[in-house]
Motif scaffolding. Structure first.
Motif, mmCIF file in Angstrom:
data_model
loop_
_atom_site.group_PDB
_atom_site.id
_atom_site.type_symbol
_atom_site.label_atom_id
_atom_site.label_comp_id
_atom_site.label_asym_id
_atom_site.label_seq_id
_atom_site.Cartn_x
_atom_site.Cartn_y
_atom_site.Cartn_z
ATOM 1 N N THR A 147 0.830 -1.203 0.000
ATOM 2 C CA THR A 147 0.000 0.000 0.000
ATOM 3 C C THR A 147 0.864 1.253 0.000
ATOM 4 O O THR A 147 0.602 2.217 -0.739
ATOM 5 C CB THR A 147 -0.935 0.001 1.219
ATOM 6 O OG1 THR A 147 -1.790 -1.150 1.148
ATOM 7 C CG2 THR A 147 -1.794 1.255 1.252
ATOM 8 N N ALA A 148 1.916 1.251 0.826
ATOM 9 C CA ALA A 148 2.805 2.416 0.893
ATOM 10 C C ALA A 148 3.534 2.628 -0.432
ATOM 11 O O ALA A 148 3.667 3.763 -0.908
ATOM 12 C CB ALA A 148 3.805 2.238 2.032
ATOM 13 N N ARG A 150 2.538 1.625 -3.442
ATOM 14 C CA ARG A 150 1.554 2.047 -4.445
ATOM 15 C C ARG A 150 1.180 3.518 -4.288
ATOM 16 O O ARG A 150 1.009 4.243 -5.273
ATOM 17 C CB ARG A 150 0.301 1.184 -4.309
ATOM 18 C CG ARG A 150 -0.813 1.511 -5.290
ATOM 19 C CD ARG A 150 -2.121 0.889 -4.830
ATOM 20 N NE ARG A 150 -2.531 1.426 -3.525
ATOM 21 C CZ ARG A 150 -3.460 0.873 -2.757
ATOM 22 N NH1 ARG A 150 -4.049 -0.248 -3.135
ATOM 23 N NH2 ARG A 150 -3.789 1.425 -1.593
ATOM 24 N N ASP A 151 1.085 3.961 -3.030
ATOM 25 C CA ASP A 151 0.636 5.324 -2.758
ATOM 26 C C ASP A 151 1.768 6.340 -2.717
ATOM 27 O O ASP A 151 1.524 7.527 -2.444
ATOM 28 C CB ASP A 151 -0.122 5.364 -1.420
ATOM 29 C CG ASP A 151 -1.410 4.559 -1.462
ATOM 30 O OD1 ASP A 151 -1.853 4.200 -2.569
ATOM 31 O OD2 ASP A 151 -1.967 4.263 -0.377
ATOM 32 N N ASP A 153 4.189 6.501 -0.545
ATOM 33 C CA ASP A 153 4.529 6.834 0.842
ATOM 34 C C ASP A 153 5.960 6.362 1.114
ATOM 35 O O ASP A 153 6.186 5.310 1.719
ATOM 36 C CB ASP A 153 3.529 6.161 1.783
ATOM 37 C CG ASP A 153 3.769 6.488 3.250
ATOM 38 O OD1 ASP A 153 4.750 7.192 3.556
ATOM 39 O OD2 ASP A 153 2.984 6.009 4.095
#
Length: 227
Positions: A147-148, A150-151, A153
């Motif tokens: 998630t990090a 992909r985003d 972050d």
């Protein structure tokens, strides 16, 4: 979807493919053949022979003694049932040439050991998808990293790499075969009775198992999960 592994010579791979197809698998990951190096024509023929004997989609896995050239990739991608390539070499120069030679819609996967370590580099050459060994025992950590990444972050990505993934890789590289042994040991630590590895692999030593437990606790703490 369930992607079943098949391999060895094409005849044995075809037998495995038939069993996987009867069991309801959705696709096949074609692992490298055994022992000997082979010319490009032989690597292509391996997939041609298997494609002629199964209706399931095929993903070629290049690692070990299997490494396709751009010309060979074009030949296997022309086979209707070959839908993608998983790469375990981490040769980004070669991989970039393959992605540029592939037809539109052909799938590529980062199959490097502990793929998160190289996920940024693979994504930079057009291969954002990867398989995660960590997901087998700590999906909370694997999902948080994905998630990090992909985003965008970067702070979270760096923290997880620095405090969990890099120490895990250093532990993995300590003993040949730990890439498998640590996954099974960590699954047991999470309450999954997966049993020991089979010879010639060996299970982690007591000291390495304690280090793995501490590392797993650290990783789960980072993402707010519990051991």
């Amino acid at each position: 979807p369930v992607v079943a592994g098949v391999g060895y010579g094409w005849a044995q791979a075809a037998r495995f493919a038939r069993i996987a197809q009867e069991a309801g698998a959705d696709a096949l990951l074609v692992l490298p053949h055994y022992l000997v190096a082979a010319p490009q024509d032989g690597l292509v023929a391996q997939l041609e022979q298997l494609a002629a004997r199964t209706r399931l989609p095929l993903i070629a896995y290049q690692r070990g003694q299997v490494a396709f050239t751009a010309a060979s990739l074009g030949r296997i991608a022309a086979l209707p049932s070959v839908i993608g390539l998983k790469d375990g070499h981490s040769d980004l120069d070669r991989l970039q040439r393959l992605t540029l030679a592939a037809p539109e819609g052909f799938l590529f996967f980062n199959g490097a050991a502990t793929a998160e370590i190289q996920a940024r580099a693979y994504a930079a050459v057009g291969v954002p998808a990867y398989s995660s060994a960590v997901h087998a025992f700590a999906p909370e950590i694997a999902n948080a990293f994905f998630t990090a990444l992909r985003d965008g972050d970067d702070k979270t990505v760096d923290r997880l790499l620095r405090d969990f993934y890099v120490p895990l890789v250093e532990l993995r590289d300590r003993v040949p075969g730990y890439a498998v042994s640590l996954v099974k040991a960590a699954a047991r630590l999470r309450g999954r009775p997966v049993g020991p590895v089979r010879a010639p692999l060996t299970d982690p030593s007591p000291a390495d198992l304690a280090e793995l437990r501490a590392l797993l606790t650290t990783g789960l703490d980072l993402v707010g999960a519990a051991l």
